[in-house]
Design a protein around this motif. Structure first.
Motif, PDB file in Angstrom:
ATOM      1  N   GLN A 108       0.806  -1.218   0.000  1.00  0.00           N
ATOM      2  CA  GLN A 108       0.000   0.000   0.000  1.00  0.00           C
ATOM      3  C   GLN A 108       0.840   1.269   0.000  1.00  0.00           C
ATOM      4  O   GLN A 108       0.412   2.296  -0.514  1.00  0.00           O
ATOM      5  N   SER A 109       2.042   1.222   0.570  1.00  0.00           N
ATOM      6  CA  SER A 109       2.898   2.404   0.621  1.00  0.00           C
ATOM      7  C   SER A 109       4.333   1.968   0.851  1.00  0.00           C
ATOM      8  O   SER A 109       4.601   0.811   1.219  1.00  0.00           O
ATOM      9  N   GLY A 110       5.266   2.899   0.674  1.00  0.00           N
ATOM     10  CA  GLY A 110       6.646   2.617   1.015  1.00  0.00           C
ATOM     11  C   GLY A 110       6.795   2.345   2.499  1.00  0.00           C
ATOM     12  O   GLY A 110       7.625   1.526   2.914  1.00  0.00           O
ATOM     13  N   PHE A 111       6.003   3.019   3.311  1.00  0.00           N
ATOM     14  CA  PHE A 111       6.038   2.822   4.764  1.00  0.00           C
ATOM     15  C   PHE A 111       5.685   1.374   5.110  1.00  0.00           C
ATOM     16  O   PHE A 111       6.397   0.709   5.870  1.00  0.00           O
ATOM     17  N   HIS A 135      14.956   6.656   7.282  1.00  0.00           N
ATOM     18  CA  HIS A 135      13.569   7.133   7.326  1.00  0.00           C
ATOM     19  C   HIS A 135      12.783   6.521   8.482  1.00  0.00           C
ATOM     20  O   HIS A 135      13.070   5.410   8.940  1.00  0.00           O
ATOM     21  N   ALA A 136      11.775   7.246   8.929  1.00  0.00           N
ATOM     22  CA  ALA A 136      10.940   6.800  10.047  1.00  0.00           C
ATOM     23  C   ALA A 136      10.314   5.430   9.798  1.00  0.00           C
ATOM     24  O   ALA A 136      10.120   4.642  10.739  1.00  0.00           O
ATOM     25  N   GLY A 179      18.565   5.070   0.137  1.00  0.00           N
ATOM     26  CA  GLY A 179      19.383   5.334  -1.039  1.00  0.00           C
ATOM     27  C   GLY A 179      19.666   6.821  -1.152  1.00  0.00           C
ATOM     28  O   GLY A 179      20.813   7.254  -1.329  1.00  0.00           O
ATOM     29  N   VAL A 180      18.600   7.620  -1.047  1.00  0.00           N
ATOM     30  CA  VAL A 180      18.698   9.077  -0.953  1.00  0.00           C
ATOM     31  C   VAL A 180      18.034   9.476   0.360  1.00  0.00           C
ATOM     32  O   VAL A 180      16.913   9.057   0.650  1.00  0.00           O
ATOM     33  N   PHE A 181      18.724  10.273   1.158  1.00  0.00           N
ATOM     34  CA  PHE A 181      18.186  10.679   2.455  1.00  0.00           C
ATOM     35  C   PHE A 181      17.253  11.867   2.251  1.00  0.00           C
ATOM     36  O   PHE A 181      17.639  12.896   1.690  1.00  0.00           O
ATOM     37  N   SER A 182      16.018  11.707   2.725  1.00  0.00           N
ATOM     38  CA  SER A 182      14.918  12.575   2.312  1.00  0.00           C
ATOM     39  C   SER A 182      15.003  13.996   2.827  1.00  0.00           C
ATOM     40  O   SER A 182      14.398  14.897   2.253  1.00  0.00           O
ATOM     41  N   MET A 183      15.720  14.240   3.908  1.00  0.00           N
ATOM     42  CA  MET A 183      15.786  15.585   4.466  1.00  0.00           C
ATOM     43  C   MET A 183      17.008  16.369   3.984  1.00  0.00           C
ATOM     44  O   MET A 183      16.961  17.581   3.842  1.00  0.00           O
ATOM     45  N   ASP A 184      18.122  15.668   3.739  1.00  0.00           N
ATOM     46  CA  ASP A 184      19.354  16.340   3.315  1.00  0.00           C
ATOM     47  C   ASP A 184      19.641  16.201   1.825  1.00  0.00           C
ATOM     48  O   ASP A 184      20.446  16.957   1.278  1.00  0.00           O
ATOM     49  N   THR A 355      10.994  15.869  12.914  1.00  0.00           N
ATOM     50  CA  THR A 355      11.314  15.326  11.593  1.00  0.00           C
ATOM     51  C   THR A 355      12.801  15.450  11.305  1.00  0.00           C
ATOM     52  O   THR A 355      13.404  14.578  10.672  1.00  0.00           O
ATOM     53  N   VAL A 356      13.398  16.552  11.733  1.00  0.00           N
ATOM     54  CA  VAL A 356      14.854  16.720  11.663  1.00  0.00           C
ATOM     55  C   VAL A 356      15.348  17.047  13.066  1.00  0.00           C
ATOM     56  O   VAL A 356      14.559  17.373  13.959  1.00  0.00           O
TER      57      VAL A 356
END
Length: 393
Positions: A108-111, A135-136, A179-184, A355-356
């Motif tokens: 249903q989602s990546g989560f 990621h969380a 793979g790619v960090f979502s905040m940075d 979140t950060v």
């Protein structure tokens, strides 16, 4: 009549308001384009994960509409009972071929994909080794397993190797990284991670949420970007960002797919994707192959905005991707910058603790392939004006 019992929540919310950290949801009144309508005003969208603009692609909309006409609005069941349509399995085979893996399974989602894989394949005899900035959904997936857990310093290979050395007595070691960090917006040093995992006979799992459709040939992700096909045991990705629709997937071996079908609770107990979602996701893979110029335009636009923000004097951290944070530090000031930008016609959301990290609040920008250089220049003018007014630059 006011219900009693939640006073402790109200107190915490009030505290958030006093510190300038309370935010309300922002309803968008249009489709998800380079510009969107908020409160009746058209503004530039710089907060969407719609990297390639596929949410509005004519082929995507046509595929979704046709599938609704043929198969209806929903599936009426979970996959393991009566909710597997032929289109679900056809899409998963197409996705596996695209990812150069033996099999895939869509959730249903990546989560939920991260929760399903981490909670099911590990036992108390195993250990999971995770990057501290993962990621969380990875963190919560790890919380659901009985496996031991170790955290290594962010993209620090010495720290990772130390964790691998310390965990030789476990049945299996699973190293997990974004793979790619979502905040940075930085990319994991995947070649070095793979070499360490091979040296210590560990499994490796990569969450490619922000790399799917962005990195690698035709958007195949970080594994393909680094020519590591066949050397990464598990790839998790989303169908909700660059793919433009909804969902997550696990790309791995047939054995992993079969095991998750039988043991992955998020898969077992969630209704399958409606036909429109599956058909549009399938069409998106064809578009990635047919229109590679979308990815080229995305990266060109990302460089333009990134270079412009840095030239103005903004701190953009270690970003290497279309995710470009404008790091402010103070959470309230980051939200103030976001609000001021909106008043100048730019929608770019502020992001703060939790979140950060505290002291690392930022306005996170994401450009898309559908932005024009003129629009991005407008955004830079707004950032300059607001940044100077707030004393950030």
């Amino acid at each position: 009549m006011k219900m009693k019992g939640f006073e402790y929540l109200e107190e915490e919310l009030q505290e958030m308001k006093e510190y300038g950290l309370f935010r309300t949801l922002v309803p968008i009144e249009s489709d998800q384009g380079a510009k969107v309508v908020i409160n009746g005003q058209e503004v530039l969208q710089l907060s969407s994960n719609n990297y390639l603009g596929l949410t509005n692609h004519p082929r995507m909309k046509e595929a979704a509409l046709k599938s609704v006409e043929k198969y209806g609005a929903g599936t009426g069941s979970v996959r393991t009972i009566a909710g597997t349509f032929s289109m679900h399995e056809e899409f998963e085979k197409k996705l596996a071929n695209f990812k150069h893996t033996e099999a895939t399974l869509v959730l249903q989602s990546g989560f939920t994909a991260n929760q399903a894989i981490l909670s099911s394949i590990l036992t108390k005899d195993d250990v999971v080794i995770s990057d501290e900035l993962n990621h969380a959904s990875i963190i919560d997936g790890i919380r659901l397993t009985k496996a031991a857990r170790k955290i290594y310093k962010h993209v620090d290979m010495d720290s990772l190797e130390a964790a691998l050395k310390e965990s030789g007595d476990y049945r299996k070691r699973l190293v997990v990284t974004d793979g790619v960090f979502s905040m940075d917006g930085n990319i994991a040093p995947l070649p070095a991670i793979v070499e360490l995992c091979e040296k210590y006979d560990a499994l490796i799992m990569v969450d490619d949420a922000h790399a799917s459709g962005v990195l690698g040939r035709n958007g195949r992700g970080t594994v393909d970007h680094f020519d590591l096909n066949g050397r990464v045991h598990i790839q998790v990705g989303t169908l909700s960002k660059a793919i433009g629709v909804l969902g997550g997937y696990i790309a791995s071996t047939q054995a992993v797919r079969d095991y998750i079908i039988h043991k992955g609770r998020p898969f077992l107990f969630s209704t399958s994707h409606p036909p429109a979602v599956t058909a549009a996701c399938s069409e998106a893979i064809d578009i990635l192959i047919d229109e590679p110029e979308l990815i080229e335009r995305l990266w060109d636009n990302a460089k333009f905005l990134k270079d412009g923000l840095r030239a103005l004097g903004f701190e953009t951290g270690i970003s290497e991707t279309p995710i470009t944070p404008v790091i402010v530090g103070d959470g309230a000031k980051a939200h103030e910058l976001s609000d001021k930008l909106l008043s100048h016609g730019v929608f770019a959301q502020g992001i703060a603790f939790p979140t950060v990290a505290k002291g690392a609040a930022r306005v996170r920008t994401i450009v898309t392939a559908t932005h024009t250089k003129e629009q991005l220049q407008e955004a830079l003018h707004a950032f300059e004006k607001c940044g100077k007014e707030l004393g950030i630059i």
